[in-house]
Each structure stands twice: as structure tokens, then as C-alpha cells.
Design an enzyme around this catalytic site. Structure first.
Site, PDB file in Angstrom:
ATOM      1  N   HIS A  55     -19.671  38.726 -39.593  1.00 21.85           N
ATOM      2  CA  HIS A  55     -19.405  38.059 -40.871  1.00 21.85           C
ATOM      3  C   HIS A  55     -20.646  37.287 -41.307  1.00 21.85           C
ATOM      4  O   HIS A  55     -21.292  36.619 -40.501  1.00 21.85           O
ATOM      5  CB  HIS A  55     -18.216  37.106 -40.732  1.00 21.85           C
ATOM      6  CG  HIS A  55     -17.616  36.706 -42.047  1.00 21.85           C
ATOM      7  ND1 HIS A  55     -18.195  35.771 -42.873  1.00 21.85           N
ATOM      8  CD2 HIS A  55     -16.499  37.142 -42.693  1.00 21.85           C
ATOM      9  CE1 HIS A  55     -17.447  35.623 -43.965  1.00 21.85           C
ATOM     10  NE2 HIS A  55     -16.425  36.451 -43.877  1.00 21.85           N
ATOM     11  N   HIS A  56     -20.955  37.378 -42.597  1.00 19.97           N
ATOM     12  CA  HIS A  56     -22.205  36.782 -43.088  1.00 19.97           C
ATOM     13  C   HIS A  56     -22.196  35.256 -43.004  1.00 19.97           C
ATOM     14  O   HIS A  56     -23.249  34.616 -43.079  1.00 19.97           O
ATOM     15  CB  HIS A  56     -22.458  37.219 -44.532  1.00 19.97           C
ATOM     16  CG  HIS A  56     -23.909  37.482 -44.824  1.00 19.97           C
ATOM     17  ND1 HIS A  56     -24.909  36.573 -44.566  1.00 19.97           N
ATOM     18  CD2 HIS A  56     -24.528  38.574 -45.331  1.00 19.97           C
ATOM     19  CE1 HIS A  56     -26.074  37.073 -44.918  1.00 19.97           C
ATOM     20  NE2 HIS A  56     -25.878  38.289 -45.383  1.00 19.97           N
ATOM     21  N   SER A  57     -21.031  34.648 -42.851  1.00 20.86           N
ATOM     22  CA  SER A  57     -20.986  33.188 -42.719  1.00 20.86           C
ATOM     23  C   SER A  57     -21.613  32.730 -41.405  1.00 20.86           C
ATOM     24  O   SER A  57     -22.015  31.576 -41.275  1.00 20.86           O
ATOM     25  CB  SER A  57     -19.538  32.699 -42.794  1.00 20.86           C
ATOM     26  OG  SER A  57     -18.770  33.234 -41.725  1.00 20.86           O
TER      27      SER A  57
END
Length: 397
Positions: A55-57
Site C-alpha cells: 500500500h502506498h501509505s
């Protein structure tokens, strides 16, 4: 789930279909936001494929590259860590102009001061373009435009190898950077595809297409420092996350008699963007809005930026020698992303002597995405041939 029959018939297609299917499945928020998928069957490129979904977070591409380099070993000598990419020539931000020595004279000093005036002017102009893009300024509707922002469809991720030596040859011949060459090749490839598919032969027609160029905001020495810290068991001190800024870069859709014009125009555009604080401004703007109005407002700004532009473009330097992971040699690295409100994203990643071009496309709009990969290969070939002729002409002159 993998279709066993499909694997037997065409393993490459089976891997591609499996990766595309992941873009339709949400991640399990009750678990850590990363996944490893091991596809243990041979393809035309490797004996097995590891698909890593993060996930890019949690991290951006540069952070993941740090983790990769710190987790692998040199294939030539597994007792040693892999060699790190060379440090860039510059030591500061891309917009920094070194102050000339007093002995250089008043003219050099005046030009140095003038560079700050240009920096301020370009920053104000780029900030205005960024704000107008968030509010209302959209790209021209073309076959590259996303046709369904409300219902984001599956992304198909495809990739192809380009010769890094060819890219560097063009770089040296045109006195530019590798990034300039890749931006120019992207414009050339998209132009070939556009004119072939649209049948539009109006070369003077104004087409406003823009890419969001992702820029790493870390110090130029950050990669080396973080890898060293991780390897020395000080990984807890490393800050990963997202430290990105954005440049809104025009995409030139054109038919040039001289293919080197794609490189010349790309170099001029990127050089102009280097004389601006646009990268810092876009990063700070998103951060300030996020902290004051909440994460949904910050996400809205980023979403609007991508919704009103046509494509994303990124370029990362990978390992400079072949590496192995847990005793298994790594044949290729093909990073990409999905979930953006764009129909096509372009990513470049170097590994040893190749550059992997990776496209993430809306498979409904680009069922022929492999033809677009062919356009990248052909565009680089044509540009390299033109650079060779350009070099031989200069030698004769």
C-alpha cells in the site's frame, strides 16, 4: 486464483493476468498492508515470479528500493552486499545554483542573482498552473484520457526491456540526462501510438496532454545512508514513508522530421522545470491541506491533480549489478502502481545494463498495450540511429 490450464498454455500471460486481477481486489486492512505472491512456475524470463503488493501509505518507490538493496546480496559474491548506484553529480536540490566566486567578476554575480529572479517567477507560474489544474484546468480529451473516473477498472501491468547503453549513448550525444532521454522517448512513443490509432494527421492541432512527474525529495545521499543503516542493524532509525513532490510536465504529441527534437524539447522543458520550486510547492501544499483539513482533503487535492492530467511518469535507478534475494538471482524488476484516476502510467527502472519500461493501463482502453510497448522500443531505436548520424555529422564538420 491461477488457472492451471492457462499456466500450461501461456505462463507469461498467466502471470500478467494474475497481476491484473490483484488490481481489482482490496487489501485486507486487518493485516499489514503488504503482500508477497510467489508464482512458482517458469516463464520466458524467469524460473519463478515474485509479486510484491504494498500500500502506498507505507512507502514510496525510493523507500522500497532502499529495502530491496538492503535485503539482497551480490550475485557475483553472495558474501557481499550489492554495489550501490553512483551518487549524482549535484549535491543540493535541482533548483540550486552554486554561487560564483568573487573572482568570477560582476557579470557572473549578476547572472547568479538573476537566476533567483527567474526562480521566483517560474515558481509563481508553476504554482498557478498547479492550482488551476486542481480547480478546473483539464487535459484535452484523447484516446489516452481516462473514460470512467467514477468506476476505476482493472489495470494491466506490462513491461519491456530497453538497452541502458542505448539510452546513455543518446544522453552523451545530446549532452543531456538519462531522465531527459526517457521523457523524450515517452513523448515519441505516445505520439507514434496516437497518430497510428487515431488516424489524426493534423500535426498543427493543439493537444494539451500533461504527465505528473514524480520526484524524490530526499537528499541525494539518502539512499546510500539508509541502506548502510539497515545493513548495520539500525533500520529502526530509517524513515520510509512518502517523501515525494510532483512536476506537471507537458507531453508533446507531434510528428518530427528529426526524432532528436523529442529529446531537445524534453531537455528544454525539464531544464525549465529545474528553475522552479514546483516540486517543493506541490509537496508542501498537499501536506498543509492534509494537516489543516484532514487526510480526505489532502487526498482530494492529489486525486484532482491526477484526474485532470493524462499520465504519471517516474524514473528510478535500480541495482547496478545483478543481485540475489534469499539465494535466488533477480532477473528483472518491474515497479508500477494502480488505483490512480488515469488510464495509463509510465514507469522506468534501471537494473544492471537495462531499463525496464513498465506500463499500467486501463485494460478496457488499451487491449493492445503490447503494441504501445513496441512503440517505446522502436522510438528509442529511431532516436539512437538519429543520434549516431548526428554524431558522425558533427565529426565531419
Amino acid at each position: 486464483m491461477l488457472d492451471t490450464a492457462a499456466v500450461l498454455v501461456n505462463p507469461d500471460q498467466a502471470v500478467e493476468d494474475y497481476v491484473a486481477s490483484l488490481s481489482t481486489k482490496p487489501m485486507d486492512h486487518s493485516r499489514p498492508m503488504w503482500e508477497f505472491h510467489i508464482l512458482d512456475f517458469p516463464t520466458s524470463e524467469a524460473t519463478a515470479t515474485a509479486v510484491i503488493r504494498v500500500h502506498h501509505s507505507l512507502s514510496d518507490g525510493t523507500s522500497l528500493l532502499m529495502l530491496l538493496l538492503s535485503s539482497t546480496r551480490s550475485a557475483a559474491d553472495p558474501s557481499k552486499p550489492p554495489a550501490l548506484p553512483p551518487l549524482p553529480a549535484r549535491t543540493g536540490a535541482i533548483y540550486v545554483r552554486p554561487r560564483p566566486p568573487m573572482s568570477a567578476g560582476s557579470l557572473a554575480f549578476a547572472l547568479w542573482l538573476w537566476s533567483f529572479v527567474l526562480l521566483a517567477w517560474h515558481t509563481m507560474w508553476d504554482a498557478a498552473i498547479f492550482i488551476s489544474t486542481i480547480l478546473f484546468r483539464k487535459d484535452t480529451q484523447t484516446l489516452f484520457s481516462c473514460t470512467d473516473h467514477g468506476n476505476r477498472r482493472p489495470n494491466r501491468i506490462v513491461h519491456r526491456s530497453l538497452s541502458l547503453d542505448d539510452v546513455k549513448f543518446v544522453k552523451d550525444a545530446m549532452n543531456c540526462t538519462v531522465n531527459d532521454v526517457l521523457v523524450g522517448c515517452t513523448d515519441a512513443a505516445l505520439s507514434r501510438y496516437y497518430y497510428r490509432k487515431s488516424g489524426d494527421n493534423k500535426t498543427g492541432k493543439e493537444i494539451r496532454l500533461r504527465s505528473v512527474l514524480v520526484v524524490n525529495l530526499r537528499a541525494t545521499t539518502a539512499l546510500h545512508e539508509c541502506v548502510s543503516m539497515i545493513q548495520s542493524a539500525k533500520g529502526s532509525d530509517v524513515k520510509l514513508g512518502n517523501q515525494l513532490g510532483f512536476i506537471i510536465l507537458p507531453v508533446q504529441i507531434a510528428m518530427h522530421h528529426d526524432p532528436l527534437n523529442f529529446i531537445r524539447k524534453a531537455k528544454n522543458t525539464v531544464d525549465r522545470k529545474k528553475s522552479s520550486l514546483e516540486v517543493a510547492f506541490t509537496h508542501v501544499a498537499a501536506e498543509v491541506v492534509h494537516k489543516i483539513f484532514g487526510r480526505k482533503a489532502g487526498a482530494y487535492i492529489v486525486d484532482r491533480m491526477f484526474s485532470n492530467t493524462t499520465t504519471l511518469l517516474s524514473n528510478m535507478i535500480g541495482p547496478v549489478e545483478q543481485v540475489e534475494f534469499c539465494g535466488h538471482p533477480v532477473v528483472f524488476i518491474a515497479p508500477s502502481q494502480y488505483g490512480l484516476p488515469q488510464a495509463i502510467n509510465v514507469n522506468f527502472n534501471s537494473y544492471v545494463n537495462t531499463v525496464r519500461v513498465v506500463l499500467a493501463v486501463d485494460e478496457t482502453q488499451f487491449p493492445d498495450c503490447h503494441e504501445l510497448l513496441d512503440d517505446f522500443v522502436e522510438s528509442l531505436r529511431i532516436i539512437k540511429d538519429a543520434a549516431e548520424k548526428h554524431g558522425s555529422h558533427d565529426m565531419k564538420a
